[in-house]
Design a protein around this motif. Structure first.
Motif, PDB file in Angstrom:
ATOM      1  N   LYS A  47       0.828  -1.218   0.000  1.00 15.29           N
ATOM      2  CA  LYS A  47       0.000   0.000   0.000  1.00 15.29           C
ATOM      3  C   LYS A  47       0.863   1.269   0.000  1.00 15.29           C
ATOM      4  O   LYS A  47       0.655   2.159  -0.821  1.00 15.29           O
ATOM      5  CB  LYS A  47      -0.919   0.008   1.241  1.00 15.29           C
ATOM      6  N   SER A  48       1.813   1.330   0.930  1.00 15.88           N
ATOM      7  CA  SER A  48       2.655   2.539   1.006  1.00 15.88           C
ATOM      8  C   SER A  48       3.503   2.665  -0.251  1.00 15.88           C
ATOM      9  O   SER A  48       3.728   3.775  -0.750  1.00 15.88           O
ATOM     10  CB  SER A  48       3.563   2.477   2.238  1.00 15.88           C
ATOM     11  N   THR A  49       3.958   1.539  -0.769  1.00 17.35           N
ATOM     12  CA  THR A  49       4.755   1.566  -1.995  1.00 17.35           C
ATOM     13  C   THR A  49       3.951   2.221  -3.119  1.00 17.35           C
ATOM     14  O   THR A  49       4.466   3.097  -3.834  1.00 17.35           O
ATOM     15  CB  THR A  49       5.165   0.132  -2.393  1.00 17.35           C
ATOM     16  N   PHE A 162      -3.220   9.801   1.552  1.00 18.49           N
ATOM     17  CA  PHE A 162      -3.189   9.628   3.006  1.00 18.49           C
ATOM     18  C   PHE A 162      -2.642   8.237   3.307  1.00 18.49           C
ATOM     19  O   PHE A 162      -3.223   7.242   2.896  1.00 18.49           O
ATOM     20  CB  PHE A 162      -4.607   9.702   3.589  1.00 18.49           C
ATOM     21  N   ASP A 163      -1.536   8.163   4.045  1.00 16.68           N
ATOM     22  CA  ASP A 163      -0.986   6.848   4.400  1.00 16.68           C
ATOM     23  C   ASP A 163      -1.274   6.552   5.870  1.00 16.68           C
ATOM     24  O   ASP A 163      -0.538   6.989   6.746  1.00 16.68           O
ATOM     25  CB  ASP A 163       0.511   6.796   4.118  1.00 16.68           C
ATOM     26  N   GLU A 164      -2.331   5.825   6.133  1.00 10.16           N
ATOM     27  CA  GLU A 164      -2.749   5.439   7.484  1.00 10.16           C
ATOM     28  C   GLU A 164      -2.703   6.629   8.447  1.00 10.16           C
ATOM     29  O   GLU A 164      -2.090   6.538   9.522  1.00 10.16           O
ATOM     30  CB  GLU A 164      -1.873   4.289   8.014  1.00 10.16           C
ATOM     31  N   PRO A 165      -3.351   7.745   8.105  1.00 11.12           N
ATOM     32  CA  PRO A 165      -3.172   8.959   8.909  1.00 11.12           C
ATOM     33  C   PRO A 165      -3.849   8.890  10.269  1.00 11.12           C
ATOM     34  O   PRO A 165      -3.555   9.715  11.126  1.00 11.12           O
ATOM     35  CB  PRO A 165      -3.836  10.038   8.049  1.00 11.12           C
TER      36      PRO A 165
HETATM   37 MG   LIG Z   1       2.386   1.105   4.860  1.00 12.21          MG
END
Ligand SMILES: [Mg+2]
Ligand SMILES: Nc1ncnc2c1ncn2[C@@H]1O[C@H](COP(=O)(O)OP(=O)(O)O)[C@@H](O)[C@H]1O
Length: 364
Positions: A47-49, A162-165
Motif C-alpha cells: 500500500k505505502s509503496t 493519506f498513508d494510514e493517517p
Molecule cells: Mg504502509
C-alpha cells in the motif's frame, strides 16, 4: 476552502521491485476524478509503496501513472499536483501551526499575502483557525494530525494521498477525524487516496475500495458490492466484523452440503467448494445444524459466539442480547434465508451465485 478539481488517475501496468522483491507485479486501475478511493490490505501488501509511486517519492520499475491523461511517473513530486499526509506526521516543533502549514508555500516562493490567506483558509477547514500561533507541543494528537492535513490541503493539490493517517489516534478521536476527513474531501474536491489496513475506515470513507493482496488487486468496487459480493475468500475474510465464515463443503447433484449432510445452498457446481456465510445472517433455531459454543463475546448490543460444527470447523454467529449462550452449550442454528457465497476451494475465487435455501435441509 476553495474547491480544487480532482484529477483522474490511471495506473497502467505499474510495477515496482526492490531488488528481487517484486512488490507490485502489475497494477491496472482507473481512479475517478474527485473520487475517494481507499486502498485496503494487510501489512506488507504494498500500500505505502503504491502511494509513494503516486507521490513521486519512489521511482516506478515499469509502467505508467497518468493524471488527467498526463504521464507523471517521471515528474518530480512538486510537479504532480499531489500532496501526502503520513501516519507519522512529523511537524516542525519550533514552528507555529501557521508556519508549519505554510512551509511548503514559503519554499515555493509564494508571496506573503497569498500565503497568509491560504494558511488561514486551510487552518479553518480543519477547525484550527484559532490555533495558528500555537506550537505543535501545545496541541493534542488529533490537532497535530489536523495540522498535517492542513499542510497538505494548503497546496491546493488535485490529488490527496493519506498513508494510514489515523493509526496513531485513539479510537474516539479516530472516529471523529474520520468523519471530518469525509466532509473535508467533499469540500475540497481533490481526488483522495487513503491507505489503511482497517476495514471499518475503508467501508465508511470510500466511494470505492481497492483491495490489495501481495501487490495484486483482489477487488476494486463500492463498499456495498464488496460486502455483498466479495470476489474471493481473501476479500470475504477481510471485510465484516467478525468476518464471513468460510466453510469447507461439497457440491453434488445441484446441492451444496456440509459434512453433516445439511444442505446450505443450491448451485450448478460440483466438487469441493468453500461456502461463505456472514455471522449476522445465521439464526439460532430449534432444529438445524448442531454447533458447540466455545466462547462468547458480549458486545452490549449483541453477542459474538465462537462455536464449532460437528466436524470441528469453526463458525462465528452473531446473536441478539436477549439470549446469551454459555461456553460448552450445544445449539441448533439455521442457515435458512442467509445469503450464501460460493468460492472455488482451490483458487478462492467467487463462483456463480447459488440459490439460498428456504428452510432447514430443503433446497429451494
Ligand atoms: Mg504502509
Ligand atoms: N525502501 C524499500 N526497500 C526495500 N523494500 C521495501 C522498501 N519499501 C517497502 N519495501 C518492501 O515492500 C513490501 C511492501 O511494503 P509496503 O508498501 O510498505 O507495505 P504496506 O504499506 O502495505 O504495509 C514489503 O515487503 C517491504 O519490505
Amino acid at each position: 476552502m476553495q474547491a480544487t478539481t480532482g484529477a483522474e488517475i490511471r495506473l497502467d501496468a505499474l510495477t515496482k521491485s526492490y531488488g528481487d522483491n517484486l512488490v507490485l507485479p502489475g497494477l491496472d486501475a482507473t481512479l475517478g476524478a474527485g473520487e475517494f478511493t481507499v486502498i485496503l490490505g494487510p501489512s506488507g501488501c504494498g500500500k505505502s509503496t503504491l502511494l509513494n509511486l503516486l507521490a513521486g517519492l519512489e521511482r516506478v520499475t515499469s509502467g505508467r501513472i497518468l493524471m488527467n491523461g498526463r504521464e507523471v511517473q517521471d515528474l518530480a513530486p512538486r510537479d504532480r499536483g499531489v500532496a501526502m499526509v503520513f501516519q507519522n506526521y512529523a511537524l516542525y516543533p519550533h514552528m507555529t501551526v501557521a508556519e508549519n502549514i505554510g512551509y511548503a508555500l514559503k519554499i515555493a516562493g509564494v508571496p506573503r499575502a497569498e500565503r497568509d490567506r491560504r494558511i488561514a483558509e486551510a487552518a479553518r477547514s480543519v477547525a484550527l483557525g484559532d490555533y495558528l500561533i500555537r506550537r505543535p507541543g501545545e496541541l493534542s494528537g488529533g490537532q497535530r494530525q489536523r495540522v498535517a492535513i492542513a499542510r497538505a490541503i494548503v497546496r491546493e493539490p488535485s490529488v490527496m494521498l493519506f498513508d494510514e493517517p489515523l493509526s496513531n489516534l485513539d479510537a474516539q478521536l479516530r472516529h471523529g477525524t474520520r468523519m471530518e476527513l469525509a466532509a473535508l474531501h467533499r469540500r475540497i474536491g481533490a481526488s483522495s487516496i487513503f491507505v489503511t489496513h482497517d476495514q471499518v475506515e475503508a467501508m465508511t470513507l470510500a466511494d470505492r475500495i481497492l483491495i490489495l493482496n501481495k501487490g495484486r488487486i483482489e477487488q476494486f468496487d463500492t463498499p456495498e458490492a464488496i460486502y455483498r459480493r466479495p470476489a474471493s475468500t481473501f476479500v470475504a475474510g477481510f471485510i465484516g466484523a467478525p468476518p464471513m465464515n468460510l466453510l469447507d463443503a461439497m457440491a453434488e447433484d445441484g446441492q451444496v452440503r456440509l459434512a453433516s449432510g445439511s444442505v446450505l445452498a443450491r448451485g450448478e457446481v460440483n466438487g469441493p467448494v468453500t461456502v461463505g456465510i456472514r455471522p449476522e445472517t445465521i439464526r439460532l433455531s430449534d432444529a438445524g445444524e448442531l454447533v458447540v459454543v466455545d466462547y462468547v463475546e458480549d458486545l452490549g448490543g449483541h453477542h459474538v459466539l465462537a462455536a464449532h460444527l460437528e466436524d470441528g470447523q469453526p463458525l462465528r454467529i452473531m446473536t441478539p442480547p436477549e439470549r446469551r449462550p454459555e461456553p460448552g452449550e450445544r445449539l441448533h442454528v439455521s442457515f435458512a434465508g442467509a445469503p450464501v457465497h460460493l468460492f472455488d476451494a482451490v483458487t478462492g475465487r467467487r463462483l456463480a451465485d447459488p440459490a439460498p435455501i428456504r428452510s432447514e435441509g430443503v433446497s429451494a
